[in-house]
Scaffold this active site. Sequence first.
Site, short mmCIF file in Angstrom:
data_model
loop_
_atom_site.label_atom_id
_atom_site.label_comp_id
_atom_site.label_asym_id
_atom_site.label_seq_id
_atom_site.Cartn_x
_atom_site.Cartn_y
_atom_site.Cartn_z
N ASP A 46 0.61 -1.02 0.15
CA ASP A 46 -0.30 -0.34 -0.17
C ASP A 46 0.96 1.28 0.14
O ASP A 46 2.35 1.20 0.22
CB ASP A 46 -0.96 0.21 1.02
CG ASP A 46 -2.54 0.79 1.47
OD1 ASP A 46 -2.93 -0.35 0.66
OD2 ASP A 46 -2.19 2.43 0.98
N TYR A 163 -13.57 6.50 -13.76
CA TYR A 163 -13.55 5.11 -13.01
C TYR A 163 -14.08 3.94 -14.01
O TYR A 163 -13.88 2.68 -13.41
CB TYR A 163 -14.43 5.63 -11.47
CG TYR A 163 -14.40 4.24 -10.79
CD1 TYR A 163 -13.30 4.46 -9.59
CD2 TYR A 163 -15.58 3.57 -10.87
CE1 TYR A 163 -13.34 3.26 -9.14
CE2 TYR A 163 -15.41 2.38 -9.66
CZ TYR A 163 -14.82 2.40 -8.43
OH TYR A 163 -14.62 1.24 -8.11
N LYS A 167 -12.41 -0.18 -14.96
CA LYS A 167 -13.38 -1.10 -13.99
C LYS A 167 -13.51 -1.79 -15.36
O LYS A 167 -13.31 -3.03 -14.92
CB LYS A 167 -14.22 -0.74 -13.64
CG LYS A 167 -13.42 -0.41 -12.18
CD LYS A 167 -12.81 -0.89 -11.71
CE LYS A 167 -12.05 -0.42 -9.73
NZ LYS A 167 -11.22 -0.97 -9.31
P1 NAD Z 1 -10.24 2.19 0.08
O1 NAD Z 1 -10.01 3.47 -0.26
O2 NAD Z 1 -10.90 2.42 1.49
O3 NAD Z 1 -9.02 1.84 0.14
C1 NAD Z 1 -7.84 1.72 -1.40
C2 NAD Z 1 -6.74 1.60 -0.80
O4 NAD Z 1 -5.71 1.95 -1.91
C3 NAD Z 1 -6.02 2.51 0.08
O5 NAD Z 1 -5.13 1.52 1.30
C4 NAD Z 1 -4.45 3.27 0.07
O6 NAD Z 1 -3.77 4.00 0.45
C5 NAD Z 1 -4.31 1.77 -1.71
N1 NAD Z 1 -3.61 2.84 -2.70
C6 NAD Z 1 -5.17 4.04 -3.27
N2 NAD Z 1 -3.39 4.45 -4.27
C7 NAD Z 1 -2.70 3.32 -4.38
C8 NAD Z 1 -1.03 3.20 -5.22
N3 NAD Z 1 -1.33 3.87 -5.95
N4 NAD Z 1 -1.05 2.60 -5.14
C9 NAD Z 1 -0.70 1.87 -3.85
N5 NAD Z 1 -1.83 1.85 -2.51
C10 NAD Z 1 -2.84 2.39 -2.96
O7 NAD Z 1 -10.67 1.79 -1.36
P2 NAD Z 1 -11.93 0.31 -1.07
O8 NAD Z 1 -13.60 0.59 -1.21
O9 NAD Z 1 -11.77 -0.46 -0.49
O10 NAD Z 1 -11.78 -0.51 -2.43
C11 NAD Z 1 -10.94 -0.81 -2.71
C12 NAD Z 1 -11.44 -1.85 -4.23
O11 NAD Z 1 -12.58 -1.73 -4.55
C13 NAD Z 1 -10.92 -0.65 -5.49
O12 NAD Z 1 -10.14 -0.86 -6.20
C14 NAD Z 1 -12.38 -0.05 -5.56
O13 NAD Z 1 -12.52 0.64 -7.42
C15 NAD Z 1 -13.16 -1.04 -5.76
N6 NAD Z 1 -14.49 -0.90 -4.98
C16 NAD Z 1 -15.29 -0.61 -4.45
C17 NAD Z 1 -16.87 -0.48 -3.80
C18 NAD Z 1 -17.17 0.41 -2.86
O14 NAD Z 1 -17.65 0.87 -3.06
N7 NAD Z 1 -16.41 0.34 -1.75
C19 NAD Z 1 -17.08 -1.08 -4.78
C20 NAD Z 1 -16.98 -1.38 -6.10
C21 NAD Z 1 -15.04 -1.51 -6.30
#
Ligand code: NAD
Length: 265
Positions: A46, A163, A167
Amino acid sequence: MTEAREQPTSRRLPGRVAVVTGGASGIGLASARRLASEGAHVVVADLCSEETGGKIAADLGGLFVQTDVTDPEQVTAMYATAHATYGSVDVALHNAGISPPEDGSILETGIEAWRRVQEVNLTSVYYCCQTVLPYMVEQGRGSIINVASFVAVMGAATSQISYSASKGAVLSMTRELGVQFALSGVRVNALCPGPVNTPLLQELFAADPAAAQRRLVHVPMGRFGEADEMAGAVAFLASDDSSFITASEFLVDGGISSAYVTPLA
Ligand code: NAD
């Protein structure tokens, strides 16, 4: 309201090595915890500080490697460290992603915001798969889980254009890799979460509660998902319980992608 779920007790990954990008928050953190509880050695990759990441990894008995997944040299070094430390890489959860407010309607989203989201959400998955596949092919075993989203299969009038495009591309890349490597012992699946209650979503909706309400009405289960519910799907896809599943768009979305009319509360 989410009902309390019983804590899982299965141990399907004893001794396996699992890398989780974006493992310091939300879905990644819940998955790192779940993979560790299933017996895996977990490597958390991370952007977060050494202090934060180190504490998370220590709690899991694993390893933290500070990594920006948009930097191919850092991705290469992170996988090399994981492999050198534990002797294999069996599970790769490519989960890091962003959803910044500058990414909205195509009519308002500038090229800088577009490119940044593509770099973090899509190009990073290309770097990570390109780097981890040779380790897994050499072992003749591996499970790659690329985190896409339900917006890869549905359109939203509340647009985040870069976004959604990122995806959709993660989903097609995953499908292609799953097919290409199907005979090698390496499975490649996309996890497509519905809206999940994580910092990413909370930040998005803190600025605009009406936007949250507007989306909630489309979820048949009447609530957003929880990170633990994504972690359960990750553990399944990581384990041999999913041994005949590859190249799939694994939707964990409370039914949203199948709904036309949702139930009245
Ligand atoms: P979050 O923001 O809680 O966590 C994301 C993590 O990624 C963070 O710890 C951040 O530091 C890390 N990160 C960001 N950029 C980075 C980089 N360049 N290098 C390394 N680490 C990096 O997000 P989340 O909601 O847990 O989402 C996780 C995944 O799930 C993402 O790909 C998101 O698009 C996908 N997603 C989320 C949802 C939702 O509703 N939360 C829905 C569909 C898909």
